[in-house]
Scaffold this motif. Structure first.
Motif, PDB file in Angstrom:
ATOM      1  N   LEU B  69       0.839  -1.210   0.000  1.00 32.44           N
ATOM      2  CA  LEU B  69       0.000   0.000   0.000  1.00 32.44           C
ATOM      3  C   LEU B  69       0.865   1.247   0.000  1.00 32.44           C
ATOM      4  N   ASN B  70       1.949   1.224   0.804  1.00 33.13           N
ATOM      5  CA  ASN B  70       2.867   2.376   0.854  1.00 33.13           C
ATOM      6  C   ASN B  70       3.509   2.610  -0.499  1.00 33.13           C
ATOM      7  N   ALA B  71       3.932   1.503  -1.138  1.00 36.24           N
ATOM      8  CA  ALA B  71       4.571   1.614  -2.454  1.00 36.24           C
ATOM      9  C   ALA B  71       3.605   2.232  -3.460  1.00 36.24           C
ATOM     10  N   LYS B  72       2.348   1.837  -3.374  1.00 42.17           N
ATOM     11  CA  LYS B  72       1.332   2.384  -4.289  1.00 42.17           C
ATOM     12  C   LYS B  72       1.149   3.875  -4.058  1.00 42.17           C
ATOM     13  N   SER B  73       1.172   4.287  -2.785  1.00 41.97           N
ATOM     14  CA  SER B  73       0.993   5.719  -2.486  1.00 41.97           C
ATOM     15  C   SER B  73       2.169   6.518  -3.019  1.00 41.97           C
ATOM     16  N   VAL B  74       3.385   5.944  -2.906  1.00 38.85           N
ATOM     17  CA  VAL B  74       4.583   6.644  -3.406  1.00 38.85           C
ATOM     18  C   VAL B  74       4.458   6.850  -4.916  1.00 38.85           C
ATOM     19  N   ILE B  75       4.037   5.788  -5.615  1.00 38.19           N
ATOM     20  CA  ILE B  75       3.878   5.874  -7.074  1.00 38.19           C
ATOM     21  C   ILE B  75       2.828   6.926  -7.426  1.00 38.19           C
ATOM     22  N   ALA B  76       1.722   6.919  -6.680  1.00 35.61           N
ATOM     23  CA  ALA B  76       0.647   7.877  -6.946  1.00 35.61           C
ATOM     24  C   ALA B  76       1.136   9.307  -6.722  1.00 35.61           C
ATOM     25  N   ARG B  77       1.950   9.482  -5.644  1.00 33.95           N
ATOM     26  CA  ARG B  77       2.490  10.809  -5.338  1.00 33.95           C
ATOM     27  C   ARG B  77       3.422  11.286  -6.455  1.00 33.95           C
ATOM     28  N   GLN B  78       4.258  10.346  -6.938  1.00 36.15           N
ATOM     29  CA  GLN B  78       5.201  10.712  -8.012  1.00 36.15           C
ATOM     30  C   GLN B  78       4.449  11.107  -9.283  1.00 36.15           C
ATOM     31  N   GLN B  79       3.376  10.347  -9.554  1.00 36.75           N
ATOM     32  CA  GLN B  79       2.576  10.663 -10.738  1.00 36.75           C
ATOM     33  C   GLN B  79       1.985  12.069 -10.604  1.00 36.75           C
ATOM     34  N   LYS B  80       1.529  12.381  -9.377  1.00 37.03           N
ATOM     35  CA  LYS B  80       0.914  13.688  -9.119  1.00 37.03           C
ATOM     36  C   LYS B  80       1.934  14.797  -9.346  1.00 37.03           C
ATOM     37  N   TYR B  81       3.155  14.607  -8.804  1.00 38.16           N
ATOM     38  CA  TYR B  81       4.195  15.621  -8.947  1.00 38.16           C
ATOM     39  C   TYR B  81       4.591  15.805 -10.412  1.00 38.16           C
ATOM     40  N   PHE B  82       4.659  14.682 -11.140  1.00 35.53           N
ATOM     41  CA  PHE B  82       5.037  14.755 -12.553  1.00 35.53           C
ATOM     42  C   PHE B  82       3.980  15.534 -13.327  1.00 35.53           C
ATOM     43  N   LEU B  83       2.716  15.236 -13.057  1.00 30.96           N
ATOM     44  CA  LEU B  83       1.634  15.940 -13.737  1.00 30.96           C
ATOM     45  C   LEU B  83       1.655  17.428 -13.403  1.00 30.96           C
ATOM     46  N   LEU B  84       1.941  17.719 -12.127  1.00 33.02           N
ATOM     47  CA  LEU B  84       2.028  19.129 -11.711  1.00 33.02           C
ATOM     48  C   LEU B  84       3.164  19.835 -12.441  1.00 33.02           C
ATOM     49  N   PHE B  85       4.296  19.132 -12.602  1.00 31.10           N
ATOM     50  CA  PHE B  85       5.450  19.700 -13.300  1.00 31.10           C
ATOM     51  C   PHE B  85       5.094  19.994 -14.757  1.00 31.10           C
ATOM     52  N   VAL B  86       4.426  19.026 -15.403  1.00 30.96           N
ATOM     53  CA  VAL B  86       4.026  19.206 -16.807  1.00 30.96           C
ATOM     54  C   VAL B  86       3.069  20.385 -16.925  1.00 30.96           C
ATOM     55  N   LEU B  87       2.109  20.439 -15.974  1.00 31.32           N
ATOM     56  CA  LEU B  87       1.138  21.542 -15.983  1.00 31.32           C
ATOM     57  C   LEU B  87       1.826  22.883 -15.798  1.00 31.32           C
ATOM     58  N   PHE B  88       2.815  22.908 -14.886  1.00 28.50           N
ATOM     59  CA  PHE B  88       3.561  24.132 -14.626  1.00 28.50           C
ATOM     60  C   PHE B  88       4.295  24.587 -15.892  1.00 28.50           C
ATOM     61  N   MET B  89       4.923  23.628 -16.551  1.00 27.54           N
ATOM     62  CA  MET B  89       5.662  23.944 -17.778  1.00 27.54           C
ATOM     63  C   MET B  89       4.725  24.484 -18.856  1.00 27.54           C
ATOM     64  N   LEU B  90       3.563  23.852 -18.975  1.00 29.64           N
ATOM     65  CA  LEU B  90       2.582  24.296 -19.973  1.00 29.64           C
ATOM     66  C   LEU B  90       2.110  25.710 -19.667  1.00 29.64           C
ATOM     67  N   CYS B  91       1.827  25.957 -18.377  1.00 29.69           N
ATOM     68  CA  CYS B  91       1.379  27.298 -17.961  1.00 29.69           C
ATOM     69  C   CYS B  91       2.455  28.329 -18.274  1.00 29.69           C
ATOM     70  N   PHE B  92       3.712  27.959 -17.989  1.00 27.22           N
ATOM     71  CA  PHE B  92       4.835  28.864 -18.239  1.00 27.22           C
ATOM     72  C   PHE B  92       4.918  29.208 -19.733  1.00 27.22           C
ATOM     73  N   ILE B  93       4.798  28.192 -20.571  1.00 26.97           N
ATOM     74  CA  ILE B  93       4.878  28.416 -22.023  1.00 26.97           C
ATOM     75  C   ILE B  93       3.720  29.307 -22.485  1.00 26.97           C
ATOM     76  N   ILE B  94       2.512  28.989 -21.987  1.00 26.60           N
ATOM     77  CA  ILE B  94       1.341  29.787 -22.373  1.00 26.60           C
ATOM     78  C   ILE B  94       1.518  31.239 -21.932  1.00 26.60           C
ATOM     79  N   LEU B  95       2.023  31.417 -20.687  1.00 25.88           N
ATOM     80  CA  LEU B  95       2.257  32.775 -20.160  1.00 25.88           C
ATOM     81  C   LEU B  95       3.240  33.540 -21.037  1.00 25.88           C
ATOM     82  N   CYS B  96       4.299  32.845 -21.448  1.00 31.37           N
ATOM     83  CA  CYS B  96       5.312  33.465 -22.313  1.00 31.37           C
ATOM     84  C   CYS B  96       4.683  33.927 -23.627  1.00 31.37           C
ATOM     85  N   PHE B  97       3.854  33.060 -24.204  1.00 27.77           N
ATOM     86  CA  PHE B  97       3.212  33.421 -25.478  1.00 27.77           C
ATOM     87  C   PHE B  97       2.239  34.588 -25.298  1.00 27.77           C
TER      88      PHE B  97
END
Lengths: 190, 169
Positions: B69-97
């Motif tokens: 269960l702990n391992a699953k939560s770690v994976i879920a957390r990593q997925q969340k952080y990765f998605l947040l990073f991608v979203l942040f990058m997209l927002c940054f690019i959109i802001l620049c444009f």
């Protein structure tokens, strides 16, 4: 220490709030009974433990969908029973399972000869026969005696009628009664 | 007395009979040795079934489940952080444009005296972005960003595959 006195509902609410570690109390509470049921259904320690682990993971992942409309035990045993059915769904096991159907328990009676019946200790003999019962009979006997569930609750888990549960329960008991009667008869003759 | 079948005896055992039926079975047990024998054996079965002890999985079963269960939560957390990073990058690019487009609009307008300083600042900033997102740089910037995204996506996928494999054994 305190956690162990909490009800299932209180533990689930705590787990839902993010206290993942509290789930261990629920695991400890149900693992032995569920394992016994799975072992009797799957006739194998290794498979029983593997399926049980999956059941606890499934239950945890779906805890958010548990609405407290039924008891946690009813909900959890439904997961256990369905997981055992899925495990047994491989062709070979399906055939074996169909061959030892609920209606025909006499294959069990004929598998014990006079020598086996007389020599074997009665408690061990009953245990042995219970472990050899077909899937549904094993599930009903375990839930009725080990979990002390009412027939209505068992019917809800197995998704069958209450009268069907009673039929399965009575047939299993009658089979054991006949075997014991046979044993007594052999003992008298000897 | 022969009408006391197994079903009635089982129901008597479970206290699942009406008062009349219950009395009938009780009398039959008292008066018929055959029924009495059948009932007593059934009672014996009932007692034996009640006394069968439950079995246990391996000692560290709970620990193993919690570890998974702990391992699953770690994976879920990593997925969340990765998605947040991608979203942040997209927002940054959109802001620049958006910033670049905004600069183009402002620079095309006549500057008012009071806002001359602000206009100069925005002009400088605009020039910087204009150079940064110039045709040549934009291509390089886009390529690097896509490459980073691809690499990070691959590593995340590979790590999760590895984690799942480790905990399934």
């Amino acid at each position: 220490m305190m956690m162990k006195n909490l009800t299932d509902v209180e533990i689930i609410e705590s787990v839902k709030k993010g206290n993942q570690a509290d789930y261990a109390v629920l695991i400890d509470r149900y693992k032995n009974k569920a394992f016994t049921m799975l072992k009797r259904m799957l006739k194998n320690d290794f498979d029983a433990e593997e399926v049980l682990m999956d059941c606890f993971l499934k239950a945890y992942n779906n805890l958010s969908t548990f609405k407290f409309e039924s008891k946690f035990s009813t909900w959890f045993y439904r997961i256990v029973y369905n997981s055992a059915l899925t495990k047994l769904s491989s062709a070979k096991r399906k055939i074996e399972n169909e061959m030892s159907s609920v209606d025909d328990l006499h294959f069990l009676q004929s598998s014990y000869n006079a020598d086996d019946l007389v020599k074997e200790d009665l408690s061990l003999l009953v245990k042995k026969i219970v472990n050899e019962l077909p899937l549904k009979n094993a599930a009903v006997i375990t839930m009725f005696y080990l979990e002390e569930m009412r027939t209505e609750e068992i019917a809800d888990i197995l998704q069958i009628s209450v009268s069907n549960v009673k039929v399965i329960l009575y047939r299993s008991r009658n089979l054991l009664r006949e075997i014991i009667e046979k044993r007594n008869l052999f003992q008298e003759v000897i | 007395m022969n009408n006391i079948n197994d079903e009635l005896l089982n129901k008597y055992l479970d206290d699942d009979l009406s008062r009349e039926e219950n009395d009938l079975v009780k009398i039959s047990i008292e008066n018929s040795s055959e029924v009495k024998k059948r009932y007593e054996t059934l009672l014996k079965v009932h007692e034996h079934l009640n006394s069968i002890e439950k079995e246990s999985p391996s000692i560290d079963f709970t620990k193993l489940v919690m570890k998974k269960l702990n391992a699953k939560s770690v994976i879920a957390r990593q997925q969340k952080y990765f998605l947040l990073f991608v979203l942040f990058m997209l927002c940054f690019i959109i802001l620049c444009f958006v910033g670049y487009a905004f600069y183009q609009v402002i620079s095309s307008m006549q500057p008012i005296q009071s806002s001359e300083i602000v206009t100069n600042y925005s002009k400088n900033l605009g020039d910087y972005f204009s150079n940064f997102f110039g045709q040549k740089n934009l291509t390089i910037f886009g390529s690097v960003l896509s490459f980073i995204m691809l690499i990070s996506g691959y590593f995340l996928y590979d790590y999760q595959k590895h984690s799942k494999k480790t905990f399934s054994h």
